[in-house]
Write a protein that holds these residues in place. Structure first.
Motif, short mmCIF file in Angstrom:
data_model
loop_
_atom_site.label_atom_id
_atom_site.label_comp_id
_atom_site.label_asym_id
_atom_site.label_seq_id
_atom_site.Cartn_x
_atom_site.Cartn_y
_atom_site.Cartn_z
N GLU A 63 12.58 51.51 12.21
CA GLU A 63 11.31 50.98 11.73
C GLU A 63 11.01 51.33 10.28
OE1 GLU A 63 6.66 50.72 13.24
OE2 GLU A 63 7.90 52.39 13.92
N PHE A 64 11.56 52.43 9.77
CA PHE A 64 11.07 52.96 8.50
C PHE A 64 12.12 52.89 7.39
CE2 PHE A 64 8.75 55.34 11.83
CZ PHE A 64 7.49 54.84 11.56
N THR A 65 11.61 52.83 6.15
CA THR A 65 12.43 53.01 4.97
C THR A 65 12.04 54.34 4.33
OG1 THR A 65 10.83 51.84 3.55
CG2 THR A 65 12.59 50.53 4.57
N TYR A 66 12.96 54.87 3.50
CA TYR A 66 12.77 56.20 2.93
C TYR A 66 13.03 56.16 1.43
CZ TYR A 66 13.46 57.14 7.86
OH TYR A 66 13.36 57.11 9.23
N GLY A 67 12.11 56.69 0.68
CA GLY A 67 12.24 56.77 -0.77
C GLY A 67 11.18 57.71 -1.28
N ALA A 68 10.41 57.26 -2.26
CA ALA A 68 9.30 58.07 -2.74
C ALA A 68 8.24 58.24 -1.66
CB ALA A 68 8.68 57.44 -3.98
N GLU A 69 8.12 57.23 -0.80
CA GLU A 69 7.16 57.25 0.30
C GLU A 69 7.81 56.58 1.51
OE1 GLU A 69 2.87 56.61 -1.71
OE2 GLU A 69 4.30 55.01 -2.18
N PHE A 70 7.23 56.79 2.67
CA PHE A 70 7.68 56.05 3.84
C PHE A 70 7.24 54.59 3.72
CE2 PHE A 70 7.16 60.33 5.93
CZ PHE A 70 8.51 60.53 6.17
N GLY A 71 8.12 53.69 4.11
CA GLY A 71 7.78 52.27 4.19
C GLY A 71 8.29 51.71 5.50
N ARG A 72 8.18 50.41 5.68
CA ARG A 72 8.66 49.77 6.90
C ARG A 72 9.76 48.76 6.58
NH1 ARG A 72 3.38 50.64 8.98
NH2 ARG A 72 3.52 51.71 10.99
N THR A 73 10.77 48.74 7.42
CA THR A 73 11.82 47.74 7.29
C THR A 73 11.27 46.37 7.67
OG1 THR A 73 12.54 48.04 9.58
CG2 THR A 73 13.57 49.45 7.90
N GLU A 74 12.00 45.34 7.29
CA GLU A 74 11.57 44.00 7.66
C GLU A 74 11.53 43.83 9.18
OE1 GLU A 74 12.51 39.41 6.36
OE2 GLU A 74 14.21 40.78 6.57
N ARG A 75 12.56 44.31 9.87
CA ARG A 75 12.55 44.17 11.33
C ARG A 75 11.50 45.05 11.98
NH1 ARG A 75 18.50 46.81 12.76
NH2 ARG A 75 18.36 48.58 11.36
N GLY A 76 11.18 46.17 11.33
CA GLY A 76 10.08 46.98 11.83
C GLY A 76 8.77 46.25 11.76
N GLU A 77 8.54 45.54 10.65
CA GLU A 77 7.32 44.75 10.50
C GLU A 77 7.29 43.58 11.48
OE1 GLU A 77 4.72 45.25 8.73
OE2 GLU A 77 5.22 46.46 6.96
N LEU A 78 8.42 42.91 11.65
CA LEU A 78 8.44 41.68 12.44
C LEU A 78 8.49 41.93 13.95
CD1 LEU A 78 10.94 39.55 10.30
CD2 LEU A 78 8.45 39.31 10.41
N LEU A 79 9.21 42.96 14.36
CA LEU A 79 9.45 43.17 15.79
C LEU A 79 8.69 44.37 16.35
CD1 LEU A 79 13.31 42.53 15.91
CD2 LEU A 79 11.47 40.91 16.38
N GLY A 80 8.51 45.41 15.56
CA GLY A 80 7.86 46.61 16.05
C GLY A 80 8.83 47.51 16.78
N HIS A 81 8.44 48.78 16.92
CA HIS A 81 9.38 49.76 17.44
C HIS A 81 9.64 49.62 18.93
CE1 HIS A 81 5.71 51.88 18.70
NE2 HIS A 81 6.47 52.64 19.46
N VAL A 82 8.74 49.01 19.69
CA VAL A 82 8.97 48.86 21.13
C VAL A 82 10.13 47.90 21.37
CG1 VAL A 82 7.97 48.11 23.30
CG2 VAL A 82 6.59 49.44 21.70
N GLU A 83 10.08 46.73 20.75
CA GLU A 83 11.17 45.75 20.90
C GLU A 83 12.47 46.31 20.33
OE1 GLU A 83 13.54 42.49 21.59
OE2 GLU A 83 11.57 42.98 22.44
N LEU A 84 12.40 46.97 19.18
CA LEU A 84 13.60 47.55 18.60
C LEU A 84 14.20 48.61 19.52
CD1 LEU A 84 12.48 47.92 14.87
CD2 LEU A 84 14.10 46.26 15.80
N GLY A 85 13.34 49.37 20.17
CA GLY A 85 13.83 50.40 21.09
C GLY A 85 14.56 49.81 22.28
N LEU A 86 14.01 48.76 22.86
CA LEU A 86 14.68 48.12 23.99
C LEU A 86 16.05 47.58 23.58
CD1 LEU A 86 11.72 46.24 25.71
CD2 LEU A 86 12.99 48.20 26.59
N ARG A 87 16.14 47.06 22.37
CA ARG A 87 17.43 46.56 21.89
C ARG A 87 18.44 47.69 21.72
NH1 ARG A 87 16.46 41.61 17.61
NH2 ARG A 87 15.02 40.39 18.90
#
Length: 296
Positions: free
Chosen positions: A207-231
């Protein structure tokens, strides 16, 4: 490309007036402003020890287009005292590729030892007696890339466990709560519940990107961590031989751990209710300890 190791130059906390500043920092503020002598850039630089204001007075137009707020930047310049505050005056700035840097240099990290937490995770996985659920957990723990991501990921960007390693800490806490709950409520399917606790938030690793601050990946934004977790768990579950009943019960727990809305508005099993409550308990307590109780 290998990450840049922590700079040997002094950290923010160690810098003083007259010191040279050089190294990689997170740019957490960038504003173009106008003073008596013309335009300048006002920045805030952060590393793992703190934040320092910085200014760029020369070649403003040139440097302004080289980086943005949220980038990790390589800087050089000097530190002076201005109105009792330390301020860095920069003479050069270069944006770094996120792949070049170690997020632990700039992002908050767990205070608890990650090796110890990982040992607790392995121990709880070993407590699962059901061969199919146990096989699933062994498949997941054998995935070295997934384990690295689990050690790195936060749970949230600004809420509970919002730091590197927060996901592992939360997962272990929810699993420990589940084991204790099963002692008091032996009617629960312990193997199902414990497995669900250990896998319920694995989507956070995508779900997350890492750099100067935490951000969200495109799939994190579009699908969310629940769907990503099932996958994430679907293929290892197949290899572990989970039958339709086991898979359906486990997937229901994962789907509903933030509430039953994804499952027709109702919890269908006691284990799903239990995971939902234990997940909320750990998140709520941690949030209260980190951020206070607010005005409510």
């Amino acid at each position: 490309m290998r990450p840049v190791p922590p700079a040997s130059e002094p950290t923010v906390a160690a810098l003083g007036a007259g010191d040279r500043i050089a190294g990689a920092f997170a740019c957490v503020r960038k504003d173009r402003m106008t003073g008596r002598s013309g335009p300048f850039l006002a920045l805030d630089l952060r590393d793992r020890t703190g934040t320092m204001p910085a200014r760029i007075f020369k070649d403003v137009d040139r440097w302004e287009g080289q980086f943005e707020r949220g980038d990790v930047i390589q800087v050089s310049g000097s530190v002076d005292r201005y109105r009792d505050d330390l301020v860095a005056e920069l003479t050069a700035v270069r944006r770094l590729d996120p792949a070049e840097v170690d997020p632990a240099q700039f992002l908050p990290s767990a205070y608890r030892d990650l090796d110890e937490l990982e040992g607790f995770l392995e121990g709880m996985a070993g407590e699962v007696g059901d061969e199919r659920f146990g096989g699933l957990l062994r498949e997941l723990l054998a995935d070295e890339a997934l384990r690295r991501d689990l050690r790195r990921a936060p749970c949230t960007i600004a809420g509970h466990h919002a730091y590197l390693g927060g996901l592992l800490e939360h997962t272990v806490a929810v699993g420990a709560l589940a084991m204790e709950t099963c002692v008091h409520h032996p009617g629960l399917n312990r193997d199902l519940l414990l497995t669900a606790c250990l896998v319920h938030d694995l989507g956070r690793t995508r779900e997350f990107t890492y750099g100067a601050e935490f951000g969200r990946t495109e799939r994190g934004e579009l699908l969310g961590h629940v769907e990503l977790g099932l996958r994430i768990i679907a293929e290892p579950a197949r290899r572990a031989g989970l039958d339709e009943t086991r898979w359906s019960h486990l997937a229901h727990c994962v789907l509903t751990h933030h509430g039953p809305e994804r499952a027709g508005g109702r919890f269908r099993t006691a284990e799903a209710v239990t995971l939902h409550r234990l997940n909320a308990l750990d998140a709520t307590v941690k949030d209260a300890l980190e951020h206070g109780l607010g005005n409510g």
